[in-house]
Design a protein around this motif. Sequence first.
Motif, PDB file in Angstrom:
ATOM      1  N   ASN A   9      15.718  15.406  53.220  1.00  7.80           N
ATOM      2  CA  ASN A   9      14.510  16.219  53.100  1.00  7.80           C
ATOM      3  C   ASN A   9      13.344  15.275  53.335  1.00  7.80           C
ATOM      4  OD1 ASN A   9      12.347  17.781  52.377  1.00  7.80           O
ATOM      5  ND2 ASN A   9      12.883  17.935  50.207  1.00  7.80           N
ATOM      6  N   LYS A  11      10.279  15.868  53.714  1.00 10.34           N
ATOM      7  CA  LYS A  11       9.010  16.291  53.088  1.00 10.34           C
ATOM      8  C   LYS A  11       7.864  16.128  54.096  1.00 10.34           C
ATOM      9  CE  LYS A  11      11.061  15.287  48.672  1.00 10.34           C
ATOM     10  NZ  LYS A  11      10.861  15.038  47.256  1.00 10.34           N
ATOM     11  N   HIS A  94      12.170  24.731  47.226  1.00 13.07           N
ATOM     12  CA  HIS A  94      12.090  23.375  46.662  1.00 13.07           C
ATOM     13  C   HIS A  94      11.066  23.372  45.522  1.00 13.07           C
ATOM     14  CE1 HIS A  94      11.248  19.101  46.312  1.00 13.07           C
ATOM     15  NE2 HIS A  94      12.415  18.907  46.891  1.00 13.07           N
ATOM     16  N   GLU A  96       8.783  21.417  44.809  1.00 14.05           N
ATOM     17  CA  GLU A  96       7.405  21.108  45.230  1.00 14.05           C
ATOM     18  C   GLU A  96       6.713  22.358  45.763  1.00 14.05           C
ATOM     19  OE1 GLU A  96       8.500  17.796  47.720  1.00 14.05           O
ATOM     20  OE2 GLU A  96       9.033  16.680  45.906  1.00 14.05           O
ATOM     21  N   GLU A 166      18.354  20.362  41.756  1.00 14.35           N
ATOM     22  CA  GLU A 166      17.433  19.233  41.743  1.00 14.35           C
ATOM     23  C   GLU A 166      16.594  19.246  40.469  1.00 14.35           C
ATOM     24  OE1 GLU A 166      16.747  17.756  46.052  1.00 14.35           O
ATOM     25  OE2 GLU A 166      15.148  19.127  45.498  1.00 14.35           O
ATOM     26  N   ALA A 170      13.868  14.243  38.108  1.00 18.80           N
ATOM     27  CA  ALA A 170      14.591  13.205  38.855  1.00 18.80           C
ATOM     28  C   ALA A 170      14.085  13.071  40.285  1.00 18.80           C
ATOM     29  CB  ALA A 170      16.087  13.519  38.867  1.00 18.80           C
ATOM     30  N   ILE A 171      13.186  13.975  40.692  1.00 22.29           N
ATOM     31  CA  ILE A 171      12.739  13.969  42.091  1.00 22.29           C
ATOM     32  C   ILE A 171      11.651  12.934  42.312  1.00 22.29           C
ATOM     33  CG2 ILE A 171      11.604  15.310  43.895  1.00 22.29           C
ATOM     34  CD1 ILE A 171      12.977  17.786  42.801  1.00 22.29           C
ATOM     35  N   GLY A 172      11.951  11.979  43.178  1.00 21.76           N
ATOM     36  CA  GLY A 172      10.951  10.976  43.550  1.00 21.76           C
ATOM     37  C   GLY A 172      10.558  10.046  42.422  1.00 21.76           C
ATOM     38  N   GLY A 211      17.751  14.407  43.744  1.00 19.84           N
ATOM     39  CA  GLY A 211      16.874  13.772  42.761  1.00 19.84           C
ATOM     40  C   GLY A 211      17.219  12.296  42.666  1.00 19.84           C
ATOM     41  N   SER A 212      16.472  11.483  43.440  1.00 20.65           N
ATOM     42  CA  SER A 212      16.677  10.030  43.440  1.00 20.65           C
ATOM     43  C   SER A 212      18.106   9.616  43.798  1.00 20.65           C
ATOM     44  CB  SER A 212      16.236   9.419  42.105  1.00 20.65           C
ATOM     45  OG  SER A 212      14.860   9.679  41.875  1.00 20.65           O
ATOM     46  N   VAL A 213      18.711  10.375  44.722  1.00 18.45           N
ATOM     47  CA  VAL A 213      20.001   9.924  45.268  1.00 18.45           C
ATOM     48  C   VAL A 213      19.709   8.695  46.124  1.00 18.45           C
ATOM     49  CG1 VAL A 213      21.907  10.473  46.830  1.00 18.45           C
ATOM     50  CG2 VAL A 213      20.990  12.247  45.314  1.00 18.45           C
ATOM     51  N   LEU A 231      21.010  16.434  48.471  1.00 22.21           N
ATOM     52  CA  LEU A 231      19.744  16.662  49.162  1.00 22.21           C
ATOM     53  C   LEU A 231      18.898  15.437  48.829  1.00 22.21           C
ATOM     54  CD1 LEU A 231      17.965  18.512  50.889  1.00 22.21           C
ATOM     55  CD2 LEU A 231      17.289  19.726  48.819  1.00 22.21           C
ATOM     56  N   VAL A 232      18.527  14.708  49.861  1.00 20.61           N
ATOM     57  CA  VAL A 232      18.002  13.361  49.677  1.00 20.61           C
ATOM     58  C   VAL A 232      16.574  13.273  50.194  1.00 20.61           C
ATOM     59  CG1 VAL A 232      18.431  10.928  50.148  1.00 20.61           C
ATOM     60  CG2 VAL A 232      20.361  12.537  50.090  1.00 20.61           C
ATOM     61  N   GLY A 233      15.645  12.882  49.340  1.00 24.78           N
ATOM     62  CA  GLY A 233      14.255  12.757  49.758  1.00 24.78           C
ATOM     63  C   GLY A 233      13.957  11.355  50.258  1.00 24.78           C
ATOM     64  N   GLY A 234      13.397  10.525  49.384  1.00 25.14           N
ATOM     65  CA  GLY A 234      12.941   9.180  49.752  1.00 25.14           C
ATOM     66  C   GLY A 234      13.946   8.371  50.565  1.00 25.14           C
TER      67      GLY A 234
HETATM   68  P1  PGA Z   1      14.127  12.246  46.109  1.00 25.49           P
HETATM   69  O1  PGA Z   1      13.798  13.753  46.529  1.00 25.49           O
HETATM   70  O2  PGA Z   1      15.477  11.921  46.698  1.00 25.49           O
HETATM   71  O3  PGA Z   1      13.019  11.432  46.743  1.00 25.49           O
HETATM   72  O4  PGA Z   1      14.123  12.181  44.636  1.00 25.49           O
HETATM   73  C1  PGA Z   1      14.814  14.722  46.549  1.00 25.49           C
HETATM   74  C2  PGA Z   1      14.244  16.048  46.977  1.00 25.49           C
HETATM   75  O5  PGA Z   1      13.126  16.383  46.569  1.00 25.49           O
HETATM   76  O6  PGA Z   1      14.898  16.798  47.721  1.00 25.49           O
END
Ligand code: PGA
Length: 247
Positions: A9, A11, A94, A96, A166, A170-172, A211-213, A231-234
């Motif tokens: 993801n 973003k 999501h 956000e 998520e 834990a997100i970001g 969430g911070s994977v 689902l992977v953000g950063g």
């Molecule tokens: P993160 O985000 O891996 O940066 O914590 C996950 C997401 O919001 O999908």
Amino acid sequence: MRKKIVAGNWKMNMTPSQAVELCETLKPLVAGSEADVVFCVPAIDIVPVVEAVKGTNIEVGGENLYFEDKGAYTGEISADMLLDAGCKYVIIGHSERRDYFKETDAIVNKKVKKAIEKGLTPIMCCGESLEQREQGITLDWIRMQIKIGLQGVDAADVAKMVIAYEPIWAIGTGVTATTEQAQEVCGAIRECIAEIYCRETADAVRIQYGGSVNAGNAAELFSQPDIDGGLVGGASLKADFGVIANA
Ligand code: PGA
């Protein structure tokens, strides 16, 4: 046996030219993955990313859609636009978007139904805040999000979609849910689906943790019985995503 699915993801990151560069970096790193690999990217990056990953094992997804077919909705993007541009997936609901853009479970439900009607695979997100976890209402909250988000969706369509758990805290944040916490909620989501639909549907739907994977925790998270990928953000914006896709 459910096939794992690892989705990035992005973003609001990566200009179109940066997006193409990132694809070139990641393509060889995810090429050997046994999971479905998806890049969910900003709308303006979709066309160049689809072009850049042509002929690879990478599928492309949007990060949002609007539930109307077309018309006077300035700034929105339709399911047909995503499809025509080459998307197979779309993230819906999501946290956000729920938080900053006031998306409710009812709106999420309309978007999920529109995605399915058009043939996109929704990645429907759910998750509790830290306050809700501390209040002990995590599972109640998640069950509500799932039940409203899936109102009027057929079992056969649920079986083909993806749900992402998520936890908002834990997100970001760099704070990952423990493997036990992630498995507990993903298992509860599957039980909720079994209750609303049937065991067969529950066994088919793919449930991701997000969430911070990162490269260090992905393998353990993905080895849990009810966690079918992430689902992977950063970490989706760097080479680490290759490690995660192979975890
Ligand atoms: P993160 O985000 O891996 O940066 O914590 C996950 C997401 O919001 O999908």
